[in-house]
Structures are given as C-alpha cells and as structure tokens.
Write a protein that holds these residues in place. Structure first.
Motif, PDB file in Angstrom:
ATOM      1  N   ASP A   1      19.906 -29.023  -2.174  1.00  0.00           N
ATOM      2  CA  ASP A   1      18.297 -28.820  -2.123  1.00  0.00           C
ATOM      3  C   ASP A   1      17.673 -29.085  -3.498  1.00  0.00           C
ATOM      4  O   ASP A   1      19.079 -29.566  -4.593  1.00  0.00           O
ATOM      5  CB  ASP A   1      17.814 -28.094  -1.503  1.00  0.00           C
TER       6      ASP A   1
ATOM      7  N   TYR B   1      17.223 -26.301  12.349  1.00  0.00           N
ATOM      8  CA  TYR B   1      16.547 -27.097  10.586  1.00  0.00           C
ATOM      9  C   TYR B   1      15.379 -26.178  10.000  1.00  0.00           C
ATOM     10  O   TYR B   1      14.808 -25.299  10.648  1.00  0.00           O
ATOM     11  CB  TYR B   1      16.556 -28.128   9.598  1.00  0.00           C
TER      12      TYR B   1
ATOM     13  N   SER C   1       6.827 -35.440   5.745  1.00  0.00           N
ATOM     14  CA  SER C   1       7.814 -35.353   7.156  1.00  0.00           C
ATOM     15  C   SER C   1       7.206 -34.870   8.298  1.00  0.00           C
ATOM     16  O   SER C   1       7.629 -35.930   8.723  1.00  0.00           O
ATOM     17  CB  SER C   1       8.680 -35.038   5.910  1.00  0.00           C
TER      18      SER C   1
ATOM     19  N   TYR D   1       8.807 -31.008  15.443  1.00  0.00           N
ATOM     20  CA  TYR D   1       8.583 -30.089  14.205  1.00  0.00           C
ATOM     21  C   TYR D   1       7.493 -29.004  14.961  1.00  0.00           C
ATOM     22  O   TYR D   1       7.077 -28.299  14.260  1.00  0.00           O
ATOM     23  CB  TYR D   1       7.967 -30.950  12.994  1.00  0.00           C
TER      24      TYR D   1
ATOM     25  N   ILE E   1      21.462 -31.286   3.666  1.00  0.00           N
ATOM     26  CA  ILE E   1      20.141 -31.547   4.699  1.00  0.00           C
ATOM     27  C   ILE E   1      20.183 -32.132   5.733  1.00  0.00           C
ATOM     28  O   ILE E   1      21.366 -33.879   5.485  1.00  0.00           O
ATOM     29  CB  ILE E   1      19.458 -31.867   3.342  1.00  0.00           C
ATOM     30  N   THR E   2      20.038 -31.338   7.322  1.00  0.00           N
ATOM     31  CA  THR E   2      19.933 -32.110   7.856  1.00  0.00           C
ATOM     32  C   THR E   2      21.407 -32.229   8.320  1.00  0.00           C
ATOM     33  O   THR E   2      21.383 -33.913   9.318  1.00  0.00           O
ATOM     34  CB  THR E   2      18.779 -32.914   8.282  1.00  0.00           C
TER      35      THR E   2
ATOM     36  N   GLN F   1       6.574 -32.132   2.257  1.00  0.00           N
ATOM     37  CA  GLN F   1       6.526 -32.414   2.597  1.00  0.00           C
ATOM     38  C   GLN F   1       6.062 -32.374   4.684  1.00  0.00           C
ATOM     39  O   GLN F   1       5.893 -32.133   5.416  1.00  0.00           O
ATOM     40  CB  GLN F   1       6.299 -30.651   2.539  1.00  0.00           C
TER      41      GLN F   1
ATOM     42  N   GLU G   1      13.476 -34.733   3.739  1.00  0.00           N
ATOM     43  CA  GLU G   1      13.507 -34.290   5.257  1.00  0.00           C
ATOM     44  C   GLU G   1      15.045 -34.040   4.827  1.00  0.00           C
ATOM     45  O   GLU G   1      15.870 -33.671   5.794  1.00  0.00           O
ATOM     46  CB  GLU G   1      13.145 -35.175   5.905  1.00  0.00           C
ATOM     47  N   ALA G   2      15.487 -35.224   4.441  1.00  0.00           N
ATOM     48  CA  ALA G   2      17.290 -35.638   4.798  1.00  0.00           C
ATOM     49  C   ALA G   2      17.843 -36.190   3.395  1.00  0.00           C
ATOM     50  O   ALA G   2      17.055 -36.132   2.643  1.00  0.00           O
ATOM     51  CB  ALA G   2      17.465 -36.743   6.269  1.00  0.00           C
TER      52      ALA G   2
ATOM     53  N   ILE H   1      12.797 -25.059   7.383  1.00  0.00           N
ATOM     54  CA  ILE H   1      11.903 -25.724   7.189  1.00  0.00           C
ATOM     55  C   ILE H   1      11.875 -25.832   5.536  1.00  0.00           C
ATOM     56  O   ILE H   1      12.181 -27.011   4.646  1.00  0.00           O
ATOM     57  CB  ILE H   1      10.482 -25.342   7.380  1.00  0.00           C
TER      58      ILE H   1
ATOM     59  N   ARG I   1      15.353 -27.838   5.236  1.00  0.00           N
ATOM     60  CA  ARG I   1      15.563 -28.940   5.203  1.00  0.00           C
ATOM     61  C   ARG I   1      17.758 -29.103   6.100  1.00  0.00           C
ATOM     62  O   ARG I   1      17.879 -29.456   6.091  1.00  0.00           O
ATOM     63  CB  ARG I   1      15.494 -29.736   4.737  1.00  0.00           C
ATOM     64  N   CYS I   2      18.521 -27.327   5.626  1.00  0.00           N
ATOM     65  CA  CYS I   2      19.160 -27.065   5.850  1.00  0.00           C
ATOM     66  C   CYS I   2      19.171 -26.893   7.729  1.00  0.00           C
ATOM     67  O   CYS I   2      18.637 -25.979   8.011  1.00  0.00           O
ATOM     68  CB  CYS I   2      20.664 -26.746   5.063  1.00  0.00           C
TER      69      CYS I   2
END
Length: 450
Positions: free
Chosen positions: A199, A366, A266, A333, A67-68, A263, A310-311, A368, A371-372
């Motif tokens: 995730d 990334y 974020s 975003y 993630i991120t 979500q 988100e991360a 949505i 988040r990767c």
C-alpha cells in the motif's frame, strides 16, 4: 480599492491553499511511481531480496500485502535497478505463464508468456536501460528498451499443479548482460508469512518515498508541470527533502484528501458513464488503457489515479480480446441496490452455469481500506472453479459472503468470510475468457443482500 486584491492578512492562507491544491494533484499523479517504490523497499528491507532475486508469493499470507492479488495463482516478482545491473538478461523457461516487464510508472515494456511473443515457449530477453543501445551480439534474444531506470519483472504460473509450477519458477534466471547466470545466481525468496504492505504510505512518508525514487527515475517531458509543482513542495533532484512545519502540515493533509479523491474515482465513478451490463452492478475493469501516462486532461489524471490506487501493474493481457487467452475482470463495489458492500451483512451471488473461462474463474473479496485480500479468520478470500464447490442441478453455483457461514455445512464450501466494520469489494476473474464473455451472452448476477 476594496475587492480588487486579496487583503495582506489573507495572503498566507491563499498561498497555503495554493500549495495544498498542487499537493493533491501531485499525489494523484505520483501514485503509480510511489506504489512501486514502496514495493521495491519491501523487497529489499523486509524480504532481503537482492538485485536479481525473485520473490515467490505462494501462500495466502504471502499475498496479503499485494494490492488486488488473485488468490489462485502464485506471483513471482523482481524489482530491478538498471543503473546497478546495466542491461539485464531474463531467461524464461517454456511453460504456462502470464507476465512481463514494466517501468515504475507501471507502463508495460514487454509482454511475456502466453500473451507475449514467446507464446509460452520461453526464451531469453534483454532489458536495455534508457539512453543505451542494445549490444550488437544479441541474435536470438528479444530486446526490450526500458522507459525507466527501475523496472518490475513479474509473472504468474498458470499450471494448477504446484510441483510443476514450482519447477518452472526455479528455472527462471535474471543476471546482468555479459556475466552469465552462474556468476549472479537468482535466488527464490519467500515472504515466509512476514507482515508487509504494498500500500502507498500515508502522511509525510508518501512524499519521502516520492522524493527518494524521483532522484533516479525518468520523468517524461510531458510531465514538466508536475515537476514544477514538486519543486514548490520541496521535492527536487539533487536536493534534500526538508519540509518545514507549515509545508509538512500541508503535505500530510494533501495525502489524506488525495486518497479520498482516488477512492471516489475508484469505487464510485465509472469513466465512460456506463457499466459492462447497464442493468447490473458489475463494471468492466481495465475498459480503458490505464497505462496511458499522458494525462493531457484532468479526467485522464483522475482515471489513472483510480486504477493505480485500486490496483498495481497493467498488462495488455489483462484486457485480452482473444478468446481463450489472457484475462478479463469484472468489479463490484456495491450490491444489487447500489449500497456499499458491508462486512457485517450477508450476501449471495449466483454464478450461472458454464462461466466462459478456459483455465478457471474466481470471485475474490478485497478490503476497501487496503485493496488487498481480506485478512479474515478463514484465511481465504476467494471461491472459484479450482475449488470443490457445491453446484446446483442446473450447473449454476451459489456463492455466499458474510461474517457467518450460511446454513448447512455443505454451503460453507461456497462461502467467503467478511469482517464487520469493514467495507469490501469484489473482482470476478476469467482466465482465458471465452466468446460468451465477449458477446455478453453469459451474464453474471448481482451480489444481493440476504
């Protein structure tokens, strides 16, 4: 008397709603714990990494489940159960690295590398499990007292030369205190392109993962109210998790609603009500300390849920205030008009000359939903100073995002491919942020629809 009490026939729905609301709050509270528990499961079952092994994420495909993640530097990670190892020795060689140790609530226990006490000169660390004292004969060893039974040790190599970076990674050692590195050799494990995801699981699997890690992990006294909620939801220490049909439906619905809440917080809400630049769409990532687990107020719970959805991970180095050290992040975003970034549309971002980053800068795309890093046919999700970009005469650079490359073959070097039907967001990273970043004299433009 009518209206004084709920009708008998409505009581079932009332209690269902009560359990549902508790489950939504428990979902948000447990995000950092479940996230690391899921990643630990991947290390063990997908990558077959042992207790003291390191997983080395180097290629783009290696990092697609992270993630991120940034797409520029390798990641080296281990998830260690201290109830198995006891006090754990970490030997970190000298070299340009950034990392540290955190518990499974993603609270930093110790910083290592350029922002840590070793200042990139390496050294030996000892991580002591909660409730234990450090051994008496640890002169010259930096002792870290863990706040959790499970820990994550991770770092990034900052040397742009892949061979030097690999040599540094191969010199890292993890082993139980008293055994010596030769008795418990540290293997370097590669994902080898295998599909995986860090995730948080959805549906009932989320609660199963939470039940599993809760059996051994430390939960602070200040979170006792959430423990009461978990008990009501069938999650207790020392007891099996066997929800009936009614509770299963409530928990599955709560994960879906809880994710929507995460979500929204974020991607649509900034907690102090302002942006890094009030007239721009870029927000400062990690403006507040998301490692604070107190959650004394509801907005603190939502703030933490936003970050840990988100991360993953948190480090003091990620909000550096020291020019030339650590990292800084901006996030977008929406486009210049405040619209969600759409994978079917084409966008442009002008990066002014001389981005204030001592080591490098990058703009990363990334997905949505995950988040990767975006899993596009191009198999790259970023452009930055370590790439061979096409620069303008004034030193600025134009970056492009969209499903098709911009006109002209030279512009493809500045392009990241997006996917129709999928929204995306971007991080702009500064590794070694410099003074013009901190005083805001250098200003990044908005992502603009073409």
């Amino acid at each position: 008397m009518e209206g004084d009490l709920p009708r008998r026939e409505d009581l079932g729905r009332v209690f269902d709603e009560l359990d549902f609301q508790m489950a939504c709050q428990a979902y948000l509270w447990a995000l950092p714990l479940v996230s690391y528990a899921q990643w630990q499961k991947v290390h063990r079952e997908v990558f077959e990494a042992g207790t003291c092994d390191l997983v080395h994420y180097v290629s783009y495909r290696d990092r697609l489940g992270l993630i991120t993640a940034n797409a520029t530097t390798p990641y080296i990670l281990a998830f260690v159960d201290l109830s198995v190892t006891g006090p754990l020795v970490i030997e970190l060689p000298a070299g340009p690295t950034a990392g540290g140790v955190s518990d499974f609530w993603q609270r930093e226990i110790g910083v290592m590398g350029e922002m840590g006490p070793d200042r990139g000169e390496g050294g030996k660390y000892l991580v002591v499990p909660p409730g234990q004292d450090a051994p008496p004969d640890v002169d010259g060893v930096r002792v870290l007292e863990s706040t959790g039974v499970n820990i994550m040790f991770g770092f990034r190599t900052l040397d742009p030369d892949p061979e030097r970076a690999r040599t540094l990674v191969e010199a890292v050692r993890l082993y139980p205190y008293g055994s010596g590195p030769g008795e418990s050799p540290t293997r370097l494990v590669s994902p080898q392109g295998r599909p995986w995801s860090g995730d948080q699981p959805r549906g009932l699997a989320y609660w199963e993962r939470l039940h599993g890690i809760y059996q051994s992990e430390v939960v602070d006294e200040r979170d006792r109210f959430y423990l009461a909620m978990l008990k009501q939801l069938g999650i207790e220490k020392g007891r099996p998790f066997t929800p009936d049909e009614r509770l299963t439906g409530i928990l599955e619905r709560a994960t879906a609603t809880g994710e929507l809440m995460a979500q929204a917080n974020s991607f649509a809400k900034r907690f102090d009500g302002s942006r890094y630049w009030p007239d721009r769409q870029w927000d400062l990532v990690l403006m507040l300390d998301r490692s604070d687990q107190r959650a004394e107020h509801h907005d603190q719970l939502l703030e933490r849920a936003a970050w840990f959805y988100e991360a993953v991970s948190f480090s003091a180095a990620m909000k550096s205030q020291t020019p030339g050290l650590g990292q800084a992040y901006l996030a977008a975003y929406t486009d210049a008009d405040g619209q969600w970034l759409d994978g079917a549309r084409n966008y442009h971002l002008r990066v002014p000359a001389d981005p204030p980053a001592k080591l490098f800068w990058s703009a990363t795309v990334y997905d949505i939903a995950t988040r990767c890093l975006i899993d596009n046919p191009q198999q790259r999700g970023d452009r930055g100073s370590r790439d061979e970009l096409r620069y303008n005469d004034d030193g600025s650079v134009d970056l492009y995002f969209g499903p098709e490359p911009p006109a002209g073959p030279e512009s493809e070097a500045n392009w990241v491919q997006t996917l129709p039907g999928r929204h995306w967001f971007s991080y702009f990273r500064f590794y070694g942020p410099l003074e013009p970043y901190f005083d805001r004299s250098w200003r990044l433009g908005d992502i603009t629809a073409v």
